[in-house]
Design a protein around this motif. Structure first.
Motif, PDB file in Angstrom:
ATOM      1  N   GLY A   1      39.024 -52.472 -28.161  1.00 34.55           N
ATOM      2  CA  GLY A   1      37.851 -53.171 -28.668  1.00 34.55           C
ATOM      3  C   GLY A   1      36.681 -53.134 -27.693  1.00 34.55           C
ATOM      4  O   GLY A   1      36.720 -52.447 -26.668  1.00 34.55           O
ATOM      5  N   ASN A   2      35.652 -53.886 -28.022  1.00 28.71           N
ATOM      6  CA  ASN A   2      34.417 -53.905 -27.225  1.00 28.71           C
ATOM      7  C   ASN A   2      34.642 -54.401 -25.791  1.00 28.71           C
ATOM      8  O   ASN A   2      34.067 -53.855 -24.846  1.00 28.71           O
ATOM      9  CB  ASN A   2      33.379 -54.788 -27.916  1.00 28.71           C
ATOM     10  CG  ASN A   2      32.763 -54.092 -29.106  1.00 28.71           C
ATOM     11  OD1 ASN A   2      32.465 -52.905 -29.046  1.00 28.71           O
ATOM     12  ND2 ASN A   2      32.588 -54.821 -30.200  1.00 28.71           N
TER      13      ASN A   2
ATOM     14  N   LEU B   1      27.338 -66.650 -26.957  1.00 25.38           N
ATOM     15  CA  LEU B   1      27.653 -65.841 -25.769  1.00 25.38           C
ATOM     16  C   LEU B   1      27.320 -66.578 -24.472  1.00 25.38           C
ATOM     17  O   LEU B   1      28.099 -66.550 -23.515  1.00 25.38           O
ATOM     18  CB  LEU B   1      26.929 -64.489 -25.826  1.00 25.38           C
ATOM     19  CG  LEU B   1      27.528 -63.496 -26.832  1.00 25.38           C
ATOM     20  CD1 LEU B   1      26.968 -63.693 -28.221  1.00 25.38           C
ATOM     21  CD2 LEU B   1      27.350 -62.071 -26.384  1.00 25.38           C
TER      22      LEU B   1
HETATM   23  C1  FMN Z   1      38.178 -65.189 -34.716  1.00 27.15           C
HETATM   24  C2  FMN Z   1      36.861 -64.580 -34.362  1.00 27.15           C
HETATM   25  C3  FMN Z   1      35.775 -65.407 -34.109  1.00 27.15           C
HETATM   26  C4  FMN Z   1      34.550 -64.866 -33.744  1.00 27.15           C
HETATM   27  N1  FMN Z   1      33.521 -65.727 -33.450  1.00 27.15           N
HETATM   28  C5  FMN Z   1      32.361 -65.222 -32.997  1.00 27.15           C
HETATM   29  C6  FMN Z   1      31.307 -66.104 -32.593  1.00 27.15           C
HETATM   30  O1  FMN Z   1      31.413 -67.315 -32.623  1.00 27.15           O
HETATM   31  N2  FMN Z   1      30.165 -65.543 -32.136  1.00 27.15           N
HETATM   32  C7  FMN Z   1      29.972 -64.195 -32.083  1.00 27.15           C
HETATM   33  O2  FMN Z   1      28.898 -63.762 -31.668  1.00 27.15           O
HETATM   34  N3  FMN Z   1      30.961 -63.336 -32.432  1.00 27.15           N
HETATM   35  C8  FMN Z   1      32.142 -63.817 -32.898  1.00 27.15           C
HETATM   36  N4  FMN Z   1      33.165 -62.959 -33.240  1.00 27.15           N
HETATM   37  C9  FMN Z   1      32.944 -61.499 -33.109  1.00 27.15           C
HETATM   38  C10 FMN Z   1      33.501 -60.929 -31.806  1.00 27.15           C
HETATM   39  O3  FMN Z   1      33.128 -61.689 -30.692  1.00 27.15           O
HETATM   40  C11 FMN Z   1      33.006 -59.501 -31.629  1.00 27.15           C
HETATM   41  O4  FMN Z   1      33.416 -58.717 -32.739  1.00 27.15           O
HETATM   42  C12 FMN Z   1      33.478 -58.867 -30.340  1.00 27.15           C
HETATM   43  O5  FMN Z   1      32.800 -57.650 -30.136  1.00 27.15           O
HETATM   44  C13 FMN Z   1      34.971 -58.606 -30.366  1.00 27.15           C
HETATM   45  O6  FMN Z   1      35.365 -58.058 -29.136  1.00 27.15           O
HETATM   46  P1  FMN Z   1      36.702 -57.186 -29.029  1.00 27.15           P
HETATM   47  O7  FMN Z   1      36.458 -55.941 -29.856  1.00 27.15           O
HETATM   48  O8  FMN Z   1      36.870 -56.901 -27.609  1.00 27.15           O
HETATM   49  O9  FMN Z   1      37.798 -58.053 -29.570  1.00 27.15           O
HETATM   50  C14 FMN Z   1      34.391 -63.463 -33.637  1.00 27.15           C
HETATM   51  C15 FMN Z   1      35.499 -62.633 -33.902  1.00 27.15           C
HETATM   52  C16 FMN Z   1      36.707 -63.187 -34.251  1.00 27.15           C
HETATM   53  C17 FMN Z   1      37.895 -62.281 -34.501  1.00 27.15           C
END
Ligand code: FMN
Length: 189
Positions: free
Chosen positions: A15-16, A128
């Motif tokens: 992931g990111n 963030l």
């Molecule tokens: C359960 C869940 C809750 C999330 N809540 C937020 C949030 O509150 N704010 C936001 O900007 N992104 C939110 N996101 C999006 C993730 O932060 C974003 O897709 C991030 O790039 C995921 O990183 P990763 O690919 O490393 O898991 C959420 C994602 C998930 C799965």
């Protein structure tokens, strides 16, 4: 050789958060330091149960992989953490991990003192800065040293790969990583 541990708190293997950690790793390596990325993907790290047994046994009583991470952090001069933002805060497992590492350090010889590092928050749109500040609390109570950058360490992206397209965010965390490496080289002889 001086070493920096980069801990990704995402449940996603590619992931990111991991991708951002890989960019930070390249910068640190270029400065001549050793690195290791640890991912929480596939792991399930429990929260601290407050038993305080770490004071006596010098590690955590819960056997879920935390002690292996802790030993690596203990040996390194640098510790960077990255978390995806979940519902406006840093993902729970990442907070569980650092709270338990902090508790063992606090209850023993404060091995976290003077380690250099800082947090990186990755998210789609909101929370963030909150997540970043939340993670900073761990650094300062543990007498750790956090260098700055040209902005706060927040990177925007939703689908895997999107965070790498946030040029400003990426440049910020790269500069931060360079500062972590430079600071370690200066203060850890
Ligand atoms: C359960 C869940 C809750 C999330 N809540 C937020 C949030 O509150 N704010 C936001 O900007 N992104 C939110 N996101 C999006 C993730 O932060 C974003 O897709 C991030 O790039 C995921 O990183 P990763 O690919 O490393 O898991 C959420 C994602 C998930 C799965």
């Amino acid at each position: 050789m001086k070493k920096v541990i980069l801990l990704s708190g995402s449940p996603n293997k590619v992931g990111n958060t991991v991708q951002i950690m890989q960019e930070c790793e390249k910068v640190i390596k270029n400065q001549g330091l050793e690195t290791e990325i640890i991912s929480l993907a596939g792991k399930s790290i429990h929260s601290c149960v407050g038993c305080r047994k770490c004071k006596e046994i010098k590690r955590c009583t819960i056997d879920d992989g935390l002690n292996e991470i802790l030993e690596k952090v203990k040996e390194a001069e640098g510790f960077i953490i990255g978390a995806p933002v979940h519902f406006g805060t840093a993902r729970g497992d990442l907070m569980n991990t650092i709270q338990r590492i902090g508790m063992v350090s606090y209850g023993t010889d404060r091995f976290l003192s003077w380690k250099v590092g800082g947090p990186i928050a990755v998210g789609r749109r909101g929370g963030l800065s909150t997540a970043y500040n939340e993670m900073l609390m761990f650094y300062f109570i543990n007498e750790m040293i956090v260098p700055g950058s040209t902005y706060w360490n927040i990177v925007f992206g939703k689908e895997p790969g999107e965070a790498l397209k946030d040029t400003e965010g990426l440049n910020t965390v790269k500069r931060f990583s360079e500062n972590v490496a430079k600071l370690i080289t200066k203060i850890h002889n």
